[in-house]
Design a protein around this motif. Structure first.
Motif, mmCIF file in Angstrom:
data_model
loop_
_atom_site.group_PDB
_atom_site.id
_atom_site.type_symbol
_atom_site.label_atom_id
_atom_site.label_comp_id
_atom_site.label_asym_id
_atom_site.label_seq_id
_atom_site.Cartn_x
_atom_site.Cartn_y
_atom_site.Cartn_z
ATOM 1 N N ILE A 19 8.251 -6.714 7.525
ATOM 2 C CA ILE A 19 7.005 -7.103 8.196
ATOM 3 C C ILE A 19 5.914 -6.084 7.907
ATOM 4 O O ILE A 19 4.772 -6.444 7.580
ATOM 5 N N PHE A 20 6.241 -4.801 7.986
ATOM 6 C CA PHE A 20 5.258 -3.761 7.667
ATOM 7 C C PHE A 20 4.849 -3.830 6.196
ATOM 8 O O PHE A 20 3.692 -3.572 5.857
ATOM 9 N N ASN A 21 5.780 -4.193 5.293
ATOM 10 C CA ASN A 21 5.424 -4.349 3.883
ATOM 11 C C ASN A 21 4.383 -5.446 3.704
ATOM 12 O O ASN A 21 3.439 -5.303 2.914
ATOM 13 N N ILE A 22 4.549 -6.554 4.435
ATOM 14 C CA ILE A 22 3.572 -7.646 4.383
ATOM 15 C C ILE A 22 2.228 -7.184 4.938
ATOM 16 O O ILE A 22 1.171 -7.444 4.353
ATOM 17 N N VAL A 23 2.270 -6.516 6.071
ATOM 18 C CA VAL A 23 1.040 -6.014 6.692
ATOM 19 C C VAL A 23 0.293 -5.100 5.730
ATOM 20 O O VAL A 23 -0.927 -5.235 5.535
ATOM 21 N N ASP A 24 1.004 -4.159 5.120
ATOM 22 C CA ASP A 24 0.365 -3.224 4.187
ATOM 23 C C ASP A 24 -0.218 -3.950 2.981
ATOM 24 O O ASP A 24 -1.303 -3.608 2.496
#
Length: 274
Positions: A19-24
Motif C-alpha cells: 500500500i505504501f509502495n502505491i502511495v509513493d
C-alpha cells in the motif's frame, strides 16, 4: 492539470508495505495541479477468505448478507490507503461505493452499475484530497450494498472515470499491457500500443483476462481512454480507445485469445437428421 482515475487490484495492495509502495508511486507521478481518484480492491485473498468464513456459517453463502460481508474487504483497503497518504503528508479521503454515488441493480453477487453521481468525489477533490474509492460495490434504491461480480473494481473505475469526464482511467495489473496473445503461451507475443474498444471487448469475451468485458463496455459508453499498465514498472502500457491514433497499429489481426477452461466435444458418425 489532469483528472486521473487509477485502479489497483488486490495483489497490488495485499500488504501495508505494498500500500505504501502505491502511495509513493502516486505521489511521485502526480503533478501539482492534478486531481487523483484511486479505486481499489480488497487486500490479497481477503475476498476468498470472507467467502470461506461464510461457508463455515451457512451452506448457501449467497444473497444480501453475503454482499454485506464481502463489501467490507474493500472498506479495509480504502481506510488503510487514506491513512497511508496522510502519513506521507498528503490529504486523502476514503469513500465507499455508496458514498461515491455508484448505484446498482439489486442482483446480489453480480450487480450492474446503473449510474454514478460523483458530486461527493468532486467535493473531496476540491478540498485538496486524493480520493480513495472502494471498488466492486454499489448501492440499490433500497440502500442495500451489492457487489459487482468478477472484475467489479475495473468496472467501478471506468464508470467513475466516465461520469467524472476524467482524462484517463489507468488500470494497473501484473502485466505490461495488452498483448497480441498470452505471452506465457507464445514467446512471439508483443505488447499492443493501442487497441479499440471493440477489439478489446471481443478479446475479453473470448478469454483474454487482462480486462473484464463490462469495464470495456463502460469505457466505450463514456468514451474514456483506458490505460492498461503494470503496477511494477513505469513503462507505458496499452491504451484502449475508440480508434487508433497511430496508423502503424492497424493490424489485420489484432490479437488471439485463448481459454484453457473450455472443452470441445465432437460427435462423429451421426446422421444429419433430427
Amino acid at each position: 492539470m489532469a483528472l486521473i482515475v487509477k485502479k489497483f487490484g488486490g495483489s497490488s495492495v495485499a500488504t501495508p508495505e505494498k500500500i505504501f509502495n502505491i502511495v509513493d508511486r502516486v505521489l511521485r507521478e502526480k503533478k501539482e495541479d492534478d486531481k487523483v481518484v484511486i479505486v481499489v480492491s480488497a487486500m490479497g485473498d481477503t475476498t476468498d477468505d470472507l467467502v470461506a468464513l461464510a461457508k463455515e456459517v451457512t451452506s448457501k453463502p449467497y444473497g444480501r448478507e453475503m454482499d454485506r460481508l464481502l463489501s467490507t474487504g474493500e472498506q479495509v483497503t480504502i481506510a488503510l490507503m487514506a491513512m497511508a497518504f496522510n502519513e506521507r503528508g498528503h490529504k486523502a479521503m476514503s469513500l465507499t461505493g455508496d458514498q461515491a454515488g455508484i448505484t446498482s441493480t439489486d442482483t446480489f453477487n453480480k450487480g450492474r452499475i446503473l449510474g454514478v453521481d460523483p458530486n461527493r468525489v468532486f467535493e473531496a477533490l476540491d478540498e485538496g484530497n486524493i480520493v480513495v474509492v472502494a471498488g466492486f460495490q454499489g448501492i440499490t434504491e433500497y440502500g442495500d450494498m451489492v457487489t459487482l461480480g468478477r472484475g467489479g473494481s475495473d468496472t467501478t473505475a471506468v464508470a467513475l472515470a466516465g461520469a467524472m469526464k476524467a482524462d484517463v482511467c489507468e488500470i494497473f495489473t501484473d502485466v505490461e499491457g495488452v498483448y497480441s496473445t498470452d505471452p506465457r503461451v507464445a514467446k512471439e507475443a508483443f505488447k499492443l500500443e493501442e487497441v479499440t474498444y471493440g477489439e478489446m471487448l471481443e478479446m475479453a469475451r473470448l478469454g483474454a483476462g487482462v480486462m473484464q468485458p463490462r469495464a470495456v463496455e463502460m469505457g466505450f459508453r463514456y468514451g474514456v481512454p483506458i490505460h492498461v499498465r503494470s503496477t511494477f514498472s513505469d513503462n507505458t502500457g496499452t491504451i484502449i480507445r475508440e480508434d487508433y491514433t497511430v496508423e502503424a497499429n492497424k493490424h489485420v489481426i489484432t490479437g488471439v485469445a485463448d481459454d484453457t477452461n473450455t472443452a470441445k466435444v465432437a460427435l462423429v458418425g451421426v446422421e444429419n437428421k433430427p
